[in-house]
Motif scaffolding. Structure first.
Motif, PDB file in Angstrom:
ATOM      1  N   TRP A  85      -5.522  27.314  27.171  1.00  0.00           N
ATOM      2  CA  TRP A  85      -5.019  28.204  28.217  1.00  0.00           C
ATOM      3  C   TRP A  85      -5.207  29.672  27.875  1.00  0.00           C
ATOM      4  O   TRP A  85      -5.720  30.438  28.691  1.00  0.00           O
ATOM      5  N   ARG A 112      -4.322  40.784  27.028  1.00  0.00           N
ATOM      6  CA  ARG A 112      -4.114  39.461  27.642  1.00  0.00           C
ATOM      7  C   ARG A 112      -2.875  38.784  27.066  1.00  0.00           C
ATOM      8  O   ARG A 112      -2.114  38.159  27.792  1.00  0.00           O
ATOM      9  N   LEU A 171      -8.033  32.384  29.425  1.00  0.00           N
ATOM     10  CA  LEU A 171      -7.624  33.661  30.007  1.00  0.00           C
ATOM     11  C   LEU A 171      -8.348  34.819  29.325  1.00  0.00           C
ATOM     12  O   LEU A 171      -8.845  35.722  29.992  1.00  0.00           O
ATOM     13  N   SER A 213       2.860  35.051  31.237  1.00  0.00           N
ATOM     14  CA  SER A 213       3.146  34.004  32.221  1.00  0.00           C
ATOM     15  C   SER A 213       1.885  33.325  32.743  1.00  0.00           C
ATOM     16  O   SER A 213       1.963  32.234  33.309  1.00  0.00           O
ATOM     17  N   LYS A 214       0.738  33.936  32.538  1.00  0.00           N
ATOM     18  CA  LYS A 214      -0.522  33.326  32.977  1.00  0.00           C
ATOM     19  C   LYS A 214      -1.018  32.261  32.010  1.00  0.00           C
ATOM     20  O   LYS A 214      -1.818  31.414  32.389  1.00  0.00           O
ATOM     21  N   TRP A 215      -0.554  32.326  30.744  1.00  0.00           N
ATOM     22  CA  TRP A 215      -1.023  31.342  29.776  1.00  0.00           C
ATOM     23  C   TRP A 215       0.097  30.549  29.110  1.00  0.00           C
ATOM     24  O   TRP A 215      -0.158  29.525  28.482  1.00  0.00           O
ATOM     25  N   ALA A 218      -6.374  32.409  34.783  1.00  0.00           N
ATOM     26  CA  ALA A 218      -5.012  32.048  34.409  1.00  0.00           C
ATOM     27  C   ALA A 218      -4.800  30.551  34.537  1.00  0.00           C
ATOM     28  O   ALA A 218      -5.324  29.911  35.459  1.00  0.00           O
ATOM     29  N   HIS A 219      -4.034  29.969  33.617  1.00  0.00           N
ATOM     30  CA  HIS A 219      -3.669  28.566  33.724  1.00  0.00           C
ATOM     31  C   HIS A 219      -2.607  28.381  34.803  1.00  0.00           C
ATOM     32  O   HIS A 219      -2.606  27.390  35.523  1.00  0.00           O
ATOM     33  N   GLY A 262       4.303  30.096  32.883  1.00  0.00           N
ATOM     34  CA  GLY A 262       4.107  30.113  34.326  1.00  0.00           C
ATOM     35  C   GLY A 262       5.337  30.603  35.061  1.00  0.00           C
ATOM     36  O   GLY A 262       5.927  31.624  34.706  1.00  0.00           O
ATOM     37  N   ASP A 274       0.072  39.430  30.052  1.00  0.00           N
ATOM     38  CA  ASP A 274      -0.198  38.281  30.913  1.00  0.00           C
ATOM     39  C   ASP A 274       0.407  36.984  30.380  1.00  0.00           C
ATOM     40  O   ASP A 274      -0.130  35.909  30.602  1.00  0.00           O
TER      41      ASP A 274
END
Length: 145
Positions: A133, A21, A137, A27-29, A143-144, A32, A25
């Motif tokens: 955030w 994670r 996740l 950009s998900k937390w 995802a935020h 963006g 990932d």
């Protein structure tokens, strides 16, 4: 003596899930749509650029799968500071360890110390990013961004 900013979360997810994670990932937390680049293998680089407020370029300098990763900030511009490059040459360290049936994620922003101009605002930001955030996740896959 100035202390580095730290945040710790405890979850039921495996070290492998947490590591995945964080690395794949980002950009998900954090960042963006303002995130570009990669952070999965040593020497990968990525940028978080919130125009007019925050720019930082990170390089992944240490990777121990499921245990640790370290990002070195190689460029920074925080436009709201007198020393806008205050983050440059600081490190973001993620350490993952098992504790019984739980896993601990310990985050340290080495160089973001209590004597820095950015500390108060950035520690509030990191509390939200890491403890809310990223934790959401990791725990729920939500995802935020």
């Amino acid at each position: 003596m100035s202390q580095n900013y730290t945040a710790t979360i405890e979850v039921i997810n495996s070290p492998a899930e947490i590591f995945q994670r964080i690395t794949s990932d980002v950009s998900k937390w954090w960042g963006g749509k303002d995130f570009s680049g990669r952070s999965t293998q040593a020497n990968d680089e990525f940028v978080v650029n919130h125009p007019g407020a925050h720019y930082s370029k990170q390089r992944l300098v240490e990777v121990i799968p499921d245990k640790k990763l370290v990002w070195l900030i190689i460029e920074s511009k925080l436009s709201w500071l007198k020393n806008q490059e205050e983050w440059t040459n600081t490190k973001m360290v993620f350490e993952i360890s098992a504790k019984g049936d739980k896993t601990i994620l310990h985050f340290t922003h080495e160089g973001l110390t209590s004597d820095k101009e950015s500390y108060a605002r950035c520690s509030e930001g990191w509390n939200m990013v890491i403890k809310d955030w990223l934790c959401t996740l990791i725990m729920y896959g939500i995802a935020h961004f």
